[in-house]
Design a protein around this motif. Structure first.
Motif, PDB file in Angstrom:
ATOM      1  N   CYS A  56       0.812  -1.217   0.000  1.00  0.00           N
ATOM      2  CA  CYS A  56       0.000   0.000   0.000  1.00  0.00           C
ATOM      3  C   CYS A  56       0.854   1.280   0.000  1.00  0.00           C
ATOM      4  O   CYS A  56       0.537   2.228  -0.717  1.00  0.00           O
ATOM      5  N   TYR A  59       1.785   2.492  -3.486  1.00  0.00           N
ATOM      6  CA  TYR A  59       0.726   3.181  -4.221  1.00  0.00           C
ATOM      7  C   TYR A  59       0.632   4.637  -3.782  1.00  0.00           C
ATOM      8  O   TYR A  59       0.410   5.542  -4.603  1.00  0.00           O
ATOM      9  N   THR A  63       1.202   7.966  -6.094  1.00  0.00           N
ATOM     10  CA  THR A  63       0.117   8.939  -6.221  1.00  0.00           C
ATOM     11  C   THR A  63       0.611  10.348  -5.933  1.00  0.00           C
ATOM     12  O   THR A  63       0.271  11.298  -6.653  1.00  0.00           O
ATOM     13  N   SER A 164      -3.924  -1.846 -12.718  1.00  0.00           N
ATOM     14  CA  SER A 164      -3.574  -0.555 -13.307  1.00  0.00           C
ATOM     15  C   SER A 164      -3.771  -0.544 -14.817  1.00  0.00           C
ATOM     16  O   SER A 164      -4.193   0.464 -15.396  1.00  0.00           O
ATOM     17  N   GLN A 187      -3.577   6.360 -11.453  1.00  0.00           N
ATOM     18  CA  GLN A 187      -2.791   6.100 -10.251  1.00  0.00           C
ATOM     19  C   GLN A 187      -3.590   6.394  -8.987  1.00  0.00           C
ATOM     20  O   GLN A 187      -3.541   5.639  -8.010  1.00  0.00           O
ATOM     21  N   PHE A 191      -4.723   3.628  -6.173  1.00  0.00           N
ATOM     22  CA  PHE A 191      -4.455   3.833  -4.746  1.00  0.00           C
ATOM     23  C   PHE A 191      -5.746   3.748  -3.945  1.00  0.00           C
ATOM     24  O   PHE A 191      -5.780   3.153  -2.855  1.00  0.00           O
ATOM     25  N   ASN A 194      -6.758   0.136  -3.611  1.00  0.00           N
ATOM     26  CA  ASN A 194      -5.845  -0.582  -2.730  1.00  0.00           C
ATOM     27  C   ASN A 194      -6.034  -0.188  -1.271  1.00  0.00           C
ATOM     28  O   ASN A 194      -6.073  -1.054  -0.393  1.00  0.00           O
TER      29      ASN A 194
END
Length: 258
Positions: A56, A59, A63, A164, A187, A191, A194
């Protein structure tokens, strides 16, 4: 509580470093870290959940790096982020309600699907770029993206590898914007999926915290290494190495289960 072999800590950490670097360079790091978790004794469902939680931070970092390219996309973000969050939660719920035997049977198919999605990543980008540069294409709004984004988000909450590519393909087919800005939007949505699934998983008693913590650190280190190597290693070569490895892993799972 899930049990695992403590001697696998080193292997899981190294896999997370590799996954972080691969994600920064070409994508597909989950195809490395997830099978390693299973190999060190973590049951597949718990391995998938632990992997999602551990990666995590990667991501989040990606971002943050895309924030400048999100200017002027407030309307799309306001509509699609809640959809991505709900889809991620739905995928996570489906995962927790999937029996270990059923999920284990699905593993080789999901790894193969993720490998094929990674293989078509560049063609997808080229297709999206070509479509956006065509002056004859019709204008769409973010509402056209809602349903397919929800489907991609559910997939991502269930098994994140390849998500993605799906998100970018959907955005490229349903929105009119530059590839750079669509990639940034992709992106943020990845995120959102996720983090929603990961937060839900925190209360599942399926996260192997000893592995998740060191893997999160390893993924951050790997991401930094990947950032340093960007431009020095050809992403296409690395991507195909991961694709071939993913297909080989899928075949091994099939052989093992038969």
């Amino acid at each position: 509580m899930t049990t695992w072999d403590p001697s696998g800590l080193v292997y899981a950490t190294l896999a997370a470093v590799a996954a972080g670097a691969i994600n920064a360079l070409a994508g597909g790091g989950t195809l490395i870290s997830f099978p390693v978790l299973v190999a060190v004794g973590v049951p597949p469902v718990a391995a998938n959940i632990t992997n999602a939680v551990a990666l995590c931070p990667g991501y989040f970092g990606a971002t943050i790096a895309q924030l400048p390219n999100l200017k002027g996309q407030r309307a799309q973000l306001m509509l699609l982020i809640p959809i991505a969050v709900l889809g991620g939660l739905a995928g996570g719920m489906i995962l927790l309600r999937t029996g270990e035997r059923t999920f284990t049977a699905l593993v080789p198919w999901m790894i193969l699907a993720a490998s094929l999605l990674l293989a078509v990543q560049e063609p997808v980008k080229k297709f999206v770029s070509k479509r956006l540069s065509n002056p004859s294409h019709k204008h769409h709004t973010a509402w056209f993206s809602a349903l397919p984004i929800a489907a991609a988000a559910i997939y991502g909450g269930f098994f994140s590898a390849g998500m993605s590519v799906l998100l970018l393909a959907v955005l490229g087919l349903t929105l009119d914007d530059s590839l750079t800005r669509l990639n940034a939007l992709k992106q943020v949505l990845a995120f959102s999926v996720n983090i929603a699934a990961a937060v839900f998983f925190l209360f599942s008693d399926q996260v192997v915290w000893g592995l998740a913590v060191v893997m999160a650190i390893g993924a951050l280190i790997g991401g930094a290494i990947g950032g340093k190597l960007a431009g020095k290693l050809p992403p296409a070569v690395l991507r195909w190495v991961v694709v071939v490895a993913g297909i080989a892993i899928a075949i091994l799972y099939w052989v093992k289960s038969n």
